[in-house]
Write an enzyme that holds these catalytic residues in place. Structure first.
Site, PDB file in Angstrom:
ATOM      1  N   GLY A   1      -9.922  -7.203  -3.038  1.00  0.00           N
ATOM      2  CA  GLY A   1     -10.191  -8.167  -1.973  1.00  0.00           C
ATOM      3  C   GLY A   1      -9.478  -9.493  -2.179  1.00  0.00           C
ATOM      4  O   GLY A   1      -8.307  -9.544  -2.546  1.00  0.00           O
TER       5      GLY A   1
ATOM      6  N   GLY B   1     -13.905  -3.448  -0.061  1.00  0.00           N
ATOM      7  CA  GLY B   1     -15.281  -2.933   0.001  1.00  0.00           C
ATOM      8  C   GLY B   1     -15.512  -1.820  -1.012  1.00  0.00           C
ATOM      9  O   GLY B   1     -16.584  -1.743  -1.626  1.00  0.00           O
TER      10      GLY B   1
ATOM     11  N   ARG C   1       0.817  -1.217   0.000  1.00  0.00           N
ATOM     12  CA  ARG C   1       0.000   0.000   0.000  1.00  0.00           C
ATOM     13  C   ARG C   1       0.848   1.263   0.000  1.00  0.00           C
ATOM     14  O   ARG C   1       0.457   2.282  -0.578  1.00  0.00           O
ATOM     15  CB  ARG C   1      -0.954   0.002   1.200  1.00  0.00           C
ATOM     16  CG  ARG C   1      -2.080  -0.965   0.979  1.00  0.00           C
ATOM     17  CD  ARG C   1      -3.155  -0.853   2.017  1.00  0.00           C
ATOM     18  NE  ARG C   1      -4.323  -1.587   1.570  1.00  0.00           N
ATOM     19  CZ  ARG C   1      -5.220  -2.154   2.366  1.00  0.00           C
ATOM     20  NH1 ARG C   1      -5.072  -2.068   3.671  1.00  0.00           N
ATOM     21  NH2 ARG C   1      -6.243  -2.793   1.864  1.00  0.00           N
TER      22      ARG C   1
ATOM     23  N   LYS D   1     -20.700 -15.447  -0.655  1.00  0.00           N
ATOM     24  CA  LYS D   1     -22.159 -15.279  -0.599  1.00  0.00           C
ATOM     25  C   LYS D   1     -22.764 -14.610  -1.829  1.00  0.00           C
ATOM     26  O   LYS D   1     -22.233 -13.611  -2.311  1.00  0.00           O
ATOM     27  CB  LYS D   1     -22.512 -14.410   0.608  1.00  0.00           C
ATOM     28  CG  LYS D   1     -22.227 -15.052   1.928  1.00  0.00           C
ATOM     29  CD  LYS D   1     -22.610 -14.083   3.018  1.00  0.00           C
ATOM     30  CE  LYS D   1     -22.408 -14.676   4.389  1.00  0.00           C
ATOM     31  NZ  LYS D   1     -22.666 -13.657   5.409  1.00  0.00           N
TER      32      LYS D   1
END
Ligand code: AMP
Length: 417
Positions: free
Chosen positions: A374, A397, A40, A206
């Site tokens: 992610g 996110g 990062r 999910k």
């Protein structure tokens, strides 16, 4: 509309307040916090070099962890300032505060082409509350606002959006950093006008987490490939047996609606034809939530129903081969979510086969490949292929919300070109 870029600014002698994503993984070693992964920090260097080279007086703001408004020493950004100085090849000052008289004096003392990093903005609860007074205090350190923290852009916090609103009201420019600009280009423009065929690969845990992305991409994609535990909810919806696999019983309707929309829009919608399953052995241990921990044993490939006592952990080899063939023919690829529980190497083969196919489509057939953040980025890096795709998003996110079409507060607050 395109956002103002750092490349469009005249920053010489100006105080540039730049929000960066330095939420790096840290670990305590011999009583000191050490950074485990500097990706990062590395990602921000091009923007930093551009601004410092153009004579900016650079004030960097970031958060680390979740100190919940308290001064938590293990979440100090001090080690990041030291590491950043090393990586940048020039010293980066560190300020133990992020607002107040001391901070203002230190910023006033900065010379052109010098940088300092403020302490963790989340030491103040006002940061996450997007408190206007706190935002105004931060804005006192700024002539220009730059946001390069795509990973935090889905949060409407003081440093990600509140400051920008104030700087903007004062007539100061608010611009995207180079990293932010690349994220918007690849997750936005490139996918709005994709070269075809456009193949979307969706996996992960999910259906409910990804349904908005599926729904939006059904408007644009030529093919959608489904993998991960998410596939079992589709299987259940078709009356199949899923054993102990991760399913969302109350989302079978959602799954069928997505398939119906795909049919209506003539989007090829593919579900796995085979699965890697395993039996579950009780380890006698309990997890943090006090639930028994089961270990997968005896992995094997099946097609059709999953036995009552077994669980599905990966797409099978026939599915991996079929998906790879489709991916090879793509001109644009978006991938979000692993094909299985890739953290365990017995169940990583499906994800690795898809990663290889994405890389070969990119390297050999000139496809543009975009990895949507992610766990899929983790998976492709774990396979050692991270630098062989066109773009890997730094947001988790944030990428998901952006792909859903939700306006991100950290982007909305920037000036249009
Ligand atoms: P997501 O954050 O929704 O992209 O989900 C990623 C997580 O889903 C990873 O930690 C994977 O281990 C997990 N996952 C993917 N497929 C399966 C599966 N078949 N069974 C259990 N977990 C899975």
């Amino acid at each position: 509309m395109a956002k103002l870029s750092v490349r469009d600014l005249n920053v010489s002698g100006k105080r540039v307040f730049m929000r960066v994503d330095y939420n790096v993984p840290m670990e305590e070693k011999d009583g000191k916090m050490v950074i485990n992964d500097t990706t990062r920090i590395k990602e921000t260097l091009p923007t930093l070099r551009l601004l410092l080279g153009n004579g900016a007086r650079l004030v960097l703001a970031a958060h680390l962890g979740r100190p919940d408004g308290k001064r938590e020493p293990s979440m100090s950004l001090a080690p990041v300032a030291a590491k950043l100085g090393e990586m940048l090849g020039q010293p980066v000052g560190f300020l133990e505060e992020c607002v107040g008289a001391k901070a203002e004096a230190a910023v006033a003392a900065l010379g052109n082409g010098q940088a300092l990093l403020l302490e963790n903005v989340r030491y103040h609860a006002e940061e996450e509350n997007n408190d206007p007074v706190f935002s105004a205090q931060l804005a006192r350190l700024a002539d220009v606002y730059v946001n390069d923290a795509f990973g935090a852009a889905h949060r409407a916090h003081a440093s990600t959006s509140g400051v920008a609103r104030i700087v903007h009201a004062w007539g100061g420019p608010c611009a995207a950093g180079l990293l932010m600009e690349r994220e918007l280009k690849f997750l936005g423009d490139e996918l709005d006008r994709p070269a075809r065929p456009f193949v979307v690969i969706l996996g992960g845990a999910k259906v409910s987490d990804k349904i908005k992305v599926i729904d939006r991409l059904l408007e644009k994609a030529d093919t959608i490939l489904i993998g991960g535990a998410m596939a079992y909810t589709f299987k259940l919806a078709h009356g199949g047996k899923t054993g102990k696999s991760l399913v969302e019983k109350d989302h079978t309707g959602t799954a069928l609606a997505a398939e119906a929309k795909a049919k209506e829009r003539k989007v090829q919608f593919c579900l796995p034809s085979d699965t890697v399953i395993a039996d579950l052995k009780d380890t006698g241990k309990l997890n943090k939530k006090g639930r028994p921990v089961f270990e997968p044993i005896n992995p094997r490939v099946i097609s059709g129903d999953i036995p009552d006592d077994a669980e599905g952990f990966d797409i099978g080899p026939a599915t991996a081969q079929a998906y790879a063939a489709i991916i090879q023919g793509a001109k644009t690829i978006l991938w979000n979510g692993p094909m299985g529980m890739f953290e365990d190497k017995r169940f990583a083969e499906g994800t690795n086969a898809v990663a290889q196919a994405v890389v070969s489509a990119t390297q050999q057939h000139g496809a543009k490949s975009i990895i949507g953040g992610g766990d899929s980025v983790k998976a492709i890096n774990k396979a050692g292929l991270g630098d062989k795709v066109t773009f890997a998003s730094t947001g988790g996110g944030a990428s998901l919300e952006f792909l859903e079409g939700i306006p991100l507060p950290g982007v909305v607050c920037l000036d249009d070109k």
